[in-house]
Structures are given as structure tokens and as C-alpha cells.
Design a protein around this motif. Structure first.
Motif, short mmCIF file in Angstrom:
data_model
loop_
_atom_site.label_atom_id
_atom_site.label_comp_id
_atom_site.label_asym_id
_atom_site.label_seq_id
_atom_site.Cartn_x
_atom_site.Cartn_y
_atom_site.Cartn_z
N UNK A 181 0.85 -1.18 0.00
CA UNK A 181 0.00 0.00 0.00
C UNK A 181 0.89 1.23 0.00
N UNK A 182 0.58 2.17 -0.87
CA UNK A 182 1.32 3.44 -0.91
C UNK A 182 0.31 4.57 -0.84
N UNK A 183 0.52 5.48 0.12
CA UNK A 183 -0.36 6.63 0.30
C UNK A 183 0.44 7.87 -0.09
N UNK A 184 0.04 8.48 -1.19
CA UNK A 184 0.81 9.56 -1.80
C UNK A 184 0.94 10.78 -0.88
N UNK A 185 -0.16 11.24 -0.30
CA UNK A 185 -0.13 12.46 0.51
C UNK A 185 0.81 12.34 1.71
N UNK A 186 1.04 11.13 2.17
CA UNK A 186 1.89 10.91 3.35
C UNK A 186 3.27 10.37 2.99
N UNK A 187 3.49 10.12 1.71
CA UNK A 187 4.72 9.46 1.26
C UNK A 187 4.97 8.20 2.09
N UNK A 188 3.91 7.41 2.26
CA UNK A 188 3.95 6.23 3.12
C UNK A 188 3.92 4.97 2.26
N UNK A 189 4.81 4.06 2.54
CA UNK A 189 4.92 2.81 1.80
C UNK A 189 4.96 1.66 2.81
N UNK B 256 9.24 -1.39 7.41
CA UNK B 256 8.77 -1.44 8.80
C UNK B 256 8.27 -0.09 9.30
N UNK B 257 8.94 0.99 8.91
CA UNK B 257 8.51 2.32 9.30
C UNK B 257 7.15 2.65 8.69
N UNK B 258 6.94 2.24 7.46
CA UNK B 258 5.64 2.45 6.81
C UNK B 258 4.52 1.73 7.52
N UNK B 259 4.78 0.51 7.99
CA UNK B 259 3.78 -0.25 8.74
C UNK B 259 3.41 0.47 10.04
N UNK B 260 4.43 0.94 10.77
CA UNK B 260 4.19 1.66 12.02
C UNK B 260 3.38 2.92 11.76
N UNK B 261 3.79 3.70 10.77
CA UNK B 261 3.10 4.95 10.47
C UNK B 261 1.65 4.72 10.05
N UNK B 262 1.40 3.64 9.31
CA UNK B 262 0.03 3.33 8.90
C UNK B 262 -0.86 3.11 10.12
N UNK B 263 -0.36 2.37 11.10
CA UNK B 263 -1.13 2.15 12.33
C UNK B 263 -1.38 3.44 13.08
N UNK B 264 -0.35 4.24 13.26
CA UNK B 264 -0.49 5.50 14.00
C UNK B 264 -1.43 6.47 13.29
#
Length: 99
Positions: free
Chosen positions: A40-48, A52-60
Motif C-alpha cells: 500500500x502506498x499513500x501519496x499524501x503521506x509518502x507512506x509505503x 517497517x517504518x511504513x507499517x508503524x506509520x500506517x497504524x499510527x
């Protein structure tokens, strides 16, 4: 199944709140994507989520987004006709000061 960053099928969304309505819904979608080997990639958050960091950020961020929706949903509506008066003392166009 964790994919190397930048590899494999990817679901791209612009904003997190366009994908899910609650943390439970987000986790359900995320689990289905993981089962299929899709990141999963969320453009507005630059989250991938392939990191592991992307997984943590998705939860938060999912938790914060759900909190924000709950706060908005529980806020009383503002009655603009009673609050917003123009310089002449009249309610704004389209509103009435009578109940």
C-alpha cells in the motif's frame, strides 16, 4: 509477506481517509493486501507499507484519522444564522435570524 521496497503490485491511494473509515476497516484492507502480496502506498503521506517504518506509520495515522472523524462527528453543528451577522446587523444572505 513483506516485499522489498519498490517491488511487487501496489495499491496507490492519494489520502488515507479515502481508503478506510475506521482503524478496523483499514486493518482489514491491509490484511487482504498482505495476503495477496500487494503493498500500500499513500501519496499524501509518502507512506509505503513495504517498510517497517511504513507499517508503524500506517497504524499510527489510521488511529489519528479515526479520532479526528469521531471528534468531527460528535461536535455540535454551528448555527451560522445566529453567529454570522454582516456589518448592517442583518444575517448573512440565505439565513434567517428567526427560529
Amino acid at each position: 509477506m513483506t516485499l522489498p521496497p519498490g517491488r511487487g503490485p501496489t495499491l496507490v491511494v492519494t489520502k488515507l481517509d479515502h481508503l478506510a473509515f475506521s482503524v478496523a476497516h483499514l486493518m482489514e484492507i491491509w490484511q487482504r493486501l498482505e495476503e495477496r502480496g500487494t503493498r500500500l502506498k499513500i501519496i499524501a503521506l509518502n507512506l509505503d507499507t513495504s517498510t517497517p517504518t511504513g507499517n508503524l506509520m500506517l497504524n499510527l495515522l489510521g488511529s489519528v484519522a479515526e479520532l479526528e472523524r469521531e471528534i468531527i462527528r460528535s461536535s455540535p453543528p454551528i448555527m451560522f444564522a445566529l453567529v454570522s451577522i454582516d456589518a448592517s446587523g442583518e444575517p448573512l444572505r440565505g439565513y434567517s435570524s428567526s427560529p
